[in-house]
Structures are given as structure tokens and as C-alpha cells.
Design a protein around this motif. Sequence first.
Motif, PDB file in Angstrom:
ATOM      1  N   TYR A 183       0.861  -1.196   0.000  1.00 14.18           N
ATOM      2  CA  TYR A 183       0.000   0.000   0.000  1.00 14.18           C
ATOM      3  C   TYR A 183       0.894   1.242   0.000  1.00 14.18           C
ATOM      4  O   TYR A 183       1.146   1.822   1.064  1.00 14.18           O
ATOM      5  N   PRO A 184       1.371   1.654  -1.186  1.00 14.69           N
ATOM      6  CA  PRO A 184       2.337   2.764  -1.227  1.00 14.69           C
ATOM      7  C   PRO A 184       1.830   4.034  -0.557  1.00 14.69           C
ATOM      8  O   PRO A 184       2.603   4.733   0.104  1.00 14.69           O
ATOM      9  N   SER A 185       0.517   4.328  -0.672  1.00 15.36           N
ATOM     10  CA  SER A 185       0.041   5.575  -0.065  1.00 15.36           C
ATOM     11  C   SER A 185       0.082   5.472   1.468  1.00 15.36           C
ATOM     12  O   SER A 185       0.360   6.455   2.163  1.00 15.36           O
ATOM     13  N   LEU A 186      -0.163   4.271   1.997  1.00 15.08           N
ATOM     14  CA  LEU A 186      -0.093   4.115   3.460  1.00 15.08           C
ATOM     15  C   LEU A 186       1.356   4.094   3.933  1.00 15.08           C
ATOM     16  O   LEU A 186       1.674   4.621   5.010  1.00 15.08           O
ATOM     17  N   ALA A 187       2.226   3.493   3.117  1.00 10.88           N
ATOM     18  CA  ALA A 187       3.654   3.497   3.476  1.00 10.88           C
ATOM     19  C   ALA A 187       4.158   4.949   3.525  1.00 10.88           C
ATOM     20  O   ALA A 187       4.906   5.335   4.437  1.00 10.88           O
ATOM     21  N   ALA A 188       3.698   5.769   2.569  1.00 10.02           N
ATOM     22  CA  ALA A 188       4.114   7.180   2.542  1.00 10.02           C
ATOM     23  C   ALA A 188       3.510   7.933   3.737  1.00 10.02           C
ATOM     24  O   ALA A 188       4.152   8.816   4.323  1.00 10.02           O
ATOM     25  N   TYR A 189       2.282   7.578   4.088  1.00 10.50           N
ATOM     26  CA  TYR A 189       1.604   8.190   5.247  1.00 10.50           C
ATOM     27  C   TYR A 189       2.403   7.902   6.530  1.00 10.50           C
ATOM     28  O   TYR A 189       2.679   8.820   7.325  1.00 10.50           O
ATOM     29  N   VAL A 190       2.806   6.652   6.687  1.00  8.88           N
ATOM     30  CA  VAL A 190       3.599   6.278   7.869  1.00  8.88           C
ATOM     31  C   VAL A 190       4.933   7.017   7.854  1.00  8.88           C
ATOM     32  O   VAL A 190       5.376   7.543   8.889  1.00  8.88           O
ATOM     33  N   ALA A 191       5.550   7.098   6.677  1.00  6.33           N
ATOM     34  CA  ALA A 191       6.839   7.803   6.577  1.00  6.33           C
ATOM     35  C   ALA A 191       6.687   9.278   6.950  1.00  6.33           C
ATOM     36  O   ALA A 191       7.569   9.861   7.587  1.00  6.33           O
ATOM     37  N   ARG A 192       5.542   9.884   6.572  1.00  5.27           N
ATOM     38  CA  ARG A 192       5.302  11.294   6.946  1.00  5.27           C
ATOM     39  C   ARG A 192       5.233  11.422   8.467  1.00  5.27           C
ATOM     40  O   ARG A 192       5.734  12.374   9.051  1.00  5.27           O
ATOM     41  N   GLY A 193       4.574  10.457   9.108  1.00  3.65           N
ATOM     42  CA  GLY A 193       4.491  10.478  10.574  1.00  3.65           C
ATOM     43  C   GLY A 193       5.875  10.348  11.195  1.00  3.65           C
ATOM     44  O   GLY A 193       6.253  11.127  12.078  1.00  3.65           O
ATOM     45  N   GLU A 194       6.624   9.389  10.681  1.00  2.03           N
ATOM     46  CA  GLU A 194       7.976   9.141  11.234  1.00  2.03           C
ATOM     47  C   GLU A 194       8.901  10.336  11.026  1.00  2.03           C
ATOM     48  O   GLU A 194       9.855  10.518  11.779  1.00  2.03           O
ATOM     49  N   ALA A 195       8.635  11.115   9.981  1.00  3.73           N
ATOM     50  CA  ALA A 195       9.518  12.257   9.674  1.00  3.73           C
ATOM     51  C   ALA A 195       9.247  13.455  10.585  1.00  3.73           C
ATOM     52  O   ALA A 195      10.031  14.403  10.614  1.00  3.73           O
ATOM     53  N   ARG A 196       8.170  13.410  11.326  1.00  2.00           N
ATOM     54  CA  ARG A 196       7.860  14.565  12.183  1.00  2.00           C
ATOM     55  C   ARG A 196       8.926  14.693  13.279  1.00  2.00           C
ATOM     56  O   ARG A 196       9.285  13.691  13.917  1.00  2.00           O
ATOM     57  N   PRO A 197       9.403  15.902  13.529  1.00  3.50           N
ATOM     58  CA  PRO A 197      10.449  16.067  14.545  1.00  3.50           C
ATOM     59  C   PRO A 197      10.038  15.504  15.911  1.00  3.50           C
ATOM     60  O   PRO A 197      10.869  14.921  16.618  1.00  3.50           O
ATOM     61  N   ALA A 198       8.757  15.637  16.254  1.00  2.45           N
ATOM     62  CA  ALA A 198       8.306  15.116  17.564  1.00  2.45           C
ATOM     63  C   ALA A 198       8.420  13.597  17.607  1.00  2.45           C
ATOM     64  O   ALA A 198       8.808  13.017  18.632  1.00  2.45           O
ATOM     65  N   TYR A 199       8.121  12.944  16.487  1.00  2.00           N
ATOM     66  CA  TYR A 199       8.272  11.480  16.429  1.00  2.00           C
ATOM     67  C   TYR A 199       9.749  11.115  16.608  1.00  2.00           C
ATOM     68  O   TYR A 199      10.099  10.206  17.359  1.00  2.00           O
ATOM     69  N   GLN A 200      10.600  11.841  15.892  1.00  2.82           N
ATOM     70  CA  GLN A 200      12.042  11.553  15.943  1.00  2.82           C
ATOM     71  C   GLN A 200      12.580  11.684  17.369  1.00  2.82           C
ATOM     72  O   GLN A 200      13.369  10.853  17.812  1.00  2.82           O
ATOM     73  N   ARG A 201      12.136  12.724  18.073  1.00  4.57           N
ATOM     74  CA  ARG A 201      12.613  12.908  19.450  1.00  4.57           C
ATOM     75  C   ARG A 201      12.133  11.755  20.338  1.00  4.57           C
ATOM     76  O   ARG A 201      12.883  11.228  21.156  1.00  4.57           O
TER      77      ARG A 201
END
Length: 216
Positions: A183-201
Amino acid sequence: MTITITAFERSPDRGRGLARDMRVRWALEEAGQHYEVRLVSFEALKHPAHLALQPFGQIPTYEEGDLTLFESGAIVLHIAERFGGLLPGDANGRARAIAWMFAALNTVEPPIFDHSLARILERDEPWYEHRLQSLEKSIRKRLDNLSRHLGDADWLDGAFSAGDLLMVSVLLRLKSANILNEYPSLAAYVARGEARPAYQRAFAAQLAVFHAASGG
Ligand code: GTB
């Protein structure tokens, strides 16, 4: 006011951010709140002191002044309501974001969680392959609907919300099973979440616990 959450002293996920303290850490980071973490051993989870905070002997818990909470979804909702930034300002948008929180935890997470548990605990059972296929069918049914809803939007309903935070947290568990790639659109959605600075911290903070526990 000090906020204290609990997390595994030694998470079986070895720092991959899959335990449910991660979503609470992420919500606190999104809300810009400092928090302390009390690490708990598996043994201590079942001691009366922890059971007084979490009746089922699990992590995470959340303490803020005279408030003690358990259930990661309830904790994320509390953080969103208490500190703002994770729910839309208008009443209808807010209700829809909360519906997505429930959808993540109640509709999407159960087959995904059972699937990851089966892959760890049920491998040697004679019915393992059948169970895995049945769970994968249930997961794909959910992902088909979710990807259709998401379309080419960035987030589930307008701006990023606590609904997205929980949905991404739930979907992340599928990474190692390779289902998300279908599901490329969901994989991209998850990647957008992971890219958030708050997620990274939040991710870095839980990874640091793993490194400290393994002495490196
Ligand atoms: N509904 C509760 C909530 O959302 O807060 C469920 C909490 C829960 O399942 N906590 C788990 C726990 O404390 C940790 S997160 N388990 C100990 C016990 O029940 O005795 C579940 C989890 C565990 C391990 C991994 N992993 O290794 O990848 C991922 C997720």
C-alpha cells in the motif's frame, strides 16, 4: 507540573519503538511537554505498586499531579485535550479526529497486534500458517479501506491530529511483515508520521533506553 510515564526497562522490541509508551512519548513531544520516564521491569509490572496505577499490570501509565491514567489511547486523548495542538479547534473536526483515534485502536490495531503476536508466539503451532493467512486477510481488508479513505491526502482528516498519531503508531508495527509495502500511499503516510520532529525525538528517547540497558 511534572509528567511521569512508565516504559519497559528492557523492551522486547530492542528499541524499535513498538511498545505502547512510544505513542505517549510522541504525543507529549508534539504537545511540547517535558516528561520523566520511570522504567519498569516485567516483574515489577505485576507488583501492587504498579497494579495500583495500571490494573492489568502493563505499560504505559501517566502521572500528572493528582491524575493517574492508563490505556495509551486515553493518555493520548488526555494530552491532546490538556495541552492542545493535536485536535482541531472546531467541535465537528474534533469529534472526527477522536473517531479516528478509536478506529486506530479498535478497528485497525487488533488484527495487526494479533499478527505480530502470532509471529512471535505461535510459530511452532500446527495451525500457524493458517492463522497467519487469516490474520493477513483481516489486515488487508482494513488497509484496503484505509488507503481508499486516505486517497492522496497527507492525513486522515485535514491537519495532522491525534487520530493520525495513533494510526501511524499502529501501522508501524506492520513494517517488518512487509504488508505495508503493498500500500504505497499508506507506506508514505507512515513515513510522513515518522519524519515529524516530535516522532524523531520520541523515538530517540526510547532507543536511548535500549542502548543504556544493553550497556552501549
Ligand atoms: N490497551 C493497553 C494500552 O494501550 O495501554 C495495552 C498496553 C500493553 O499492551 N502494554 C504492553 C505490556 O505492558 C506493552 S506494549 N505488556 C506486558 C504485560 O502485559 O505483561 C505491547 C508490546 C509489547 C512488546 C512489543 N514488542 O516487543 O515489539 C510491542 C508491543
